[in-house]
Every structure is written in C-alpha cells, then in structure tokens.
Design a protein around this motif. Sequence first.
Motif, mmCIF file in Angstrom:
data_model
loop_
_atom_site.group_PDB
_atom_site.id
_atom_site.type_symbol
_atom_site.label_atom_id
_atom_site.label_comp_id
_atom_site.label_asym_id
_atom_site.label_seq_id
_atom_site.Cartn_x
_atom_site.Cartn_y
_atom_site.Cartn_z
ATOM 1 N N GLN A 274 -2.559 3.635 1.619
ATOM 2 C CA GLN A 274 -3.544 3.485 0.541
ATOM 3 C C GLN A 274 -4.444 2.287 0.823
ATOM 4 N N THR A 275 -4.747 2.071 2.097
ATOM 5 C CA THR A 275 -5.498 0.869 2.452
ATOM 6 C C THR A 275 -6.888 1.203 2.980
ATOM 7 N N SER B 273 -12.845 0.278 -5.615
ATOM 8 C CA SER B 273 -11.963 -0.016 -6.767
ATOM 9 C C SER B 273 -10.521 -0.330 -6.365
ATOM 10 N N PRO B 274 -10.343 -1.400 -5.605
ATOM 11 C CA PRO B 274 -8.983 -1.731 -5.166
ATOM 12 C C PRO B 274 -8.169 -2.393 -6.285
ATOM 13 N N GLN B 275 -6.849 -2.355 -6.146
ATOM 14 C CA GLN B 275 -5.983 -3.109 -7.055
ATOM 15 C C GLN B 275 -5.593 -4.439 -6.416
ATOM 16 N N LEU B 276 -5.667 -4.450 -5.094
ATOM 17 C CA LEU B 276 -5.312 -5.673 -4.369
ATOM 18 C C LEU B 276 -6.301 -5.882 -3.216
ATOM 19 N N ILE B 277 -6.771 -7.119 -3.082
ATOM 20 C CA ILE B 277 -7.618 -7.453 -1.930
ATOM 21 C C ILE B 277 -6.854 -8.436 -1.052
ATOM 22 N N ILE B 278 -6.796 -8.123 0.235
ATOM 23 C CA ILE B 278 -6.118 -9.004 1.186
ATOM 24 C C ILE B 278 -7.135 -9.514 2.201
ATOM 25 N N THR B 279 -7.114 -10.811 2.436
ATOM 26 C CA THR B 279 -8.015 -11.357 3.437
ATOM 27 C C THR B 279 -7.347 -12.568 4.072
ATOM 28 N N ASP B 280 -7.760 -12.900 5.297
ATOM 29 C CA ASP B 280 -7.082 -14.048 5.923
ATOM 30 C C ASP B 280 -8.028 -15.220 6.134
ATOM 31 N N GLU B 281 -7.432 -16.337 6.442
ATOM 32 C CA GLU B 281 -8.136 -17.557 6.825
ATOM 33 C C GLU B 281 -9.278 -17.988 5.920
ATOM 34 N N ILE B 282 -8.885 -18.542 4.806
ATOM 35 C CA ILE B 282 -9.859 -19.196 3.944
ATOM 36 C C ILE B 282 -10.113 -20.561 4.570
ATOM 37 N N SER C 212 0.816 -1.203 0.000
ATOM 38 C CA SER C 212 0.000 0.000 0.000
ATOM 39 C C SER C 212 0.859 1.267 0.000
ATOM 40 N N ASN C 213 1.946 1.235 0.751
ATOM 41 C CA ASN C 213 2.827 2.406 0.809
ATOM 42 C C ASN C 213 3.572 2.657 -0.505
ATOM 43 N N GLN C 214 3.489 1.701 -1.414
ATOM 44 C CA GLN C 214 4.066 1.935 -2.739
ATOM 45 C C GLN C 214 3.027 2.505 -3.689
ATOM 46 N N GLY C 215 1.884 2.876 -3.130
ATOM 47 C CA GLY C 215 0.875 3.566 -3.922
ATOM 48 C C GLY C 215 -0.166 2.657 -4.547
ATOM 49 N N ILE C 216 -0.185 1.413 -4.115
ATOM 50 C CA ILE C 216 -1.181 0.499 -4.692
ATOM 51 C C ILE C 216 -2.415 0.471 -3.792
ATOM 52 N N LYS C 217 -3.578 0.706 -4.427
ATOM 53 C CA LYS C 217 -4.821 0.742 -3.648
ATOM 54 C C LYS C 217 -5.125 -0.653 -3.113
ATOM 55 N N THR C 218 -5.069 -0.772 -1.818
ATOM 56 C CA THR C 218 -5.221 -2.073 -1.178
ATOM 57 C C THR C 218 -6.489 -2.075 -0.331
#
Lengths: 141, 309
Positions: free
Chosen positions: B208-209, B229-238, B178-184
């Motif tokens: 950018q989170t 409109s994120p570029q990356l989605i992060i989630t835990d524990e599938i 996120s700190n590299q400017g990617i919408k997370t």
Amino acid sequence: MAEFQRALTELEYSIEFMGMTIGDALMILAKNSETELESVFLYVSERLKSSPGSDMQKIWQRALSKYSEGLALKKDDVEIILDFSKNLGTGNREKEKNNIKVTSMRLRIAEDEARAELERNSKMYRGLGFLSGIFVVIVLM
Amino acid sequence: MNNRLAEILNYMPEHLKRMLSRTFSVTGDSVQEIRIRNSLPLIIGTQNGSFAVLPDGKISPAVGGAYIVETSDIQRTFRAICENSIYAFSEDIRQGFVTIRGGHRVGITGRASMYDGKIETFREISSISIRIAKEIIGAANDIVDKVLMPDKILNTLIVAPPMGGKTTVLRDLARQISNQGIKTAIVDERGEIASVFHGVPQNNVGVQTDVIENVPKAEGTVMLLRTMSPQLIITDEIATKADSDALMQCFGTGVSVVASTHGTSAEEVMNREFLKPLFGGMGFKQIIVLTKEGKGLNTLILGKATVIE
C-alpha cells in the motif's frame, strides 16, 4: 549521414529539454530510426546500461565496426563520430549542445567536401572522356 | 558474490572490476563501502573494519602494497555513476552525491566549479565513496510496535549516526506498516528508500505504498498530500530548514509522519535549531534513537524511544 544528422537534432532535444541520460536518449533514437543506425544506437545504449563503467568512445568504436557494412561510412565520418562520442556525456547541457553543434557542422563540411570532390572527379572524367574521344579520332585519321 | 555487489562493479573500469570481484568473492556480504581516492590506496570498509585492496584483489589491514587509484579510474567511475550523462545529474552532484541503481549512495568530493554561486560540477574529483545499500527485511521489528499503535501512528523522528541503519529501518517500517493496509507514501528525495527503477521499487516497501522520488521534500510532501491521500508519510534525512518546513506542512493535516535525521541522542536532536519547531503540539510525539547489536547478518537494530511531552 543525413540520417545521423537528423538523429543529432533529436538527441539534442532529449538532452536539453528532457534531461534524459545518453543511454535512454539513444534507446529512443533506435526505436525511431529505420536505418542501420538503429543497431548502432541500440548497441551503444545497451552497453551503457549494462556496464556504464566501460569507455564511451570504445563502445562507439565497437558499434561502428560491428555494423560498418550496412552503414557505408567514409573514414572521415567515422573519425567525426568517434570524436563526438569522446565528449558525449562529459559536461553540462551547454557543453553537450556545443558538442552536437560542432559535430553537426563537421559532418556538413565533410559532406560538402565529398560532393565537391565528386563534382571535380566527374568533370575530370568527362574531360578525360572528351580527350580520349579526340585521341581515338586522331588515331583513326 | 551477490547481485548487489556485482551491480556496483559495473560502474567501474574493467581492471578495477576484476580486482574487486576477486576481493568480494572473499569478503562476501560484509562489505559496506568502497572508497576511491585519487592517488591513494583503494580501500573497502567492512563490518570488521577498513582494508586496503592489493592489485591481485586480496585485502590487507596495512596500506603497503595496495593498489593506488589513478586519476583516470576516478574519472571513469564518476562518469559511470552519472550514467555517462553528467548533465542529467547536476542537481545530485550539487548535493554531493548520486544514488545509483539498487539504491547505493555514492558520495563525491573534489574541486567544485562554481557558476552563479552554485556548484555546477566537480572539475577535479578527489574522492568517491560508494556506500552499499542493504535491504534487511525485519530490520524494524523492534521499532514498529513503538510507532504503530492500535488506533494511530505516532509521529516519530528516527535518530542515528551515519551508517546507523536509518534508511534500512525506514524502509522496513514502510513495508510492515503498509502491509497492514495503511496507505503509506514515501518522499524519497534521493531514491534510497524504495529505489524505484523503471517504475518498480527495487526494495520491498509494502503493498500500500506510493513513492515519489527525486523531488525536494517540500514539493514531494505537498504533492503526495494532495494527490495520494496517504495516512502515513515517510521521509528520510531532515537536514535543513527547508526539510523541516516541509514536515511542518504535514503536521495538523491528519497525516502521520515518520522521518529520520543524523544524531546520537534525543537531547542533541531536540536542541538543534532548525528541528525545534517540529517537537510538541501537532509535531513529533517521540524520538527513537537506533543502536546496533551484533555483527554481520546477525545485526539487530534496536530503538530506544523518548516520548515528547
């Protein structure tokens, strides 16, 4: 006490429809209240947030005695509020609703009793006044 | 004692608070978990193993003379972790754990009371385990280059056993990317990654989170896709079929996904029935298995990547 009754209705709404925690709900009640109850709600809410491990009833007890002067509560009222606090937050929504309902009812009964007592007393004093009037008349005669 | 530990002690009755604050002043940051079991010794788990807590707060590797947990201790702690509002946590209780302020996870077991085929609450609680969340800035140093490519982010599944550092890595990965400017965007079902409290993430997850908390993964991911409109989605524990279905909705929309699951090896995870649809095609491109090296503050989390053809 009428103010407390009103607060209970609001509390019920916060719990049942908003799913708020007791701490949050009391904070809102404190903001909306214009009486001494504000201090009580604020105190309980803050204590619940800063040390949730404390005993709920003890927190209320402390709050009531701390602000007892401005509240003008009767012994019965205090007992009802402490019983209420003992069960507060311990069950599901249904149980919370029930606790509020029972408390509200007990407060109303206590209020009715107090009013009846007042009426009885005023009748008695009126009677006494009348009798002492007659007594004065008899003495004077 | 650090603030995180002090924060946890607030959820305990006064005498336990006093006892454990003495314990923590000795053990310091090495504490990983606290186990409170009804009528059994009070135990803390540290990086050097488990210890029983004695009534004076000292610790011992043997359980003799340990403080024995009382029923009221466990009830009070349970109420406290539910912020004295059990009704407000029924969904969490149903899942078996509650996340408290600071992102610490509290597991609860006992005799459940069922209503309509679902757990309503625990009538009698037998155990409470408090796992202390740790924010380690730089925990994902070894992993970030494997996920973040110069031109894209690889769909990645992070695998580790319980307490293996999954959440810690995801959190730091979010921060670094996120700190590299990617919408997370983080779908934080239990509030463990960002631990938002009164609208502010308690952990550093980057500038950018966007975080959505306490929402089931399926709904959370769809909401984020539509609104942020994120570029990356992060989630835990599938952990269930529903979780894996939620991720399927993201693949193919142009959003990258980094998620985690319990496990010990890439093969094991790839053979897990409900995870199978997630590999290949538009899905996960790699599995990274985490291992820990070193102890205490010098712990390094390393990641071994397996590319999926």
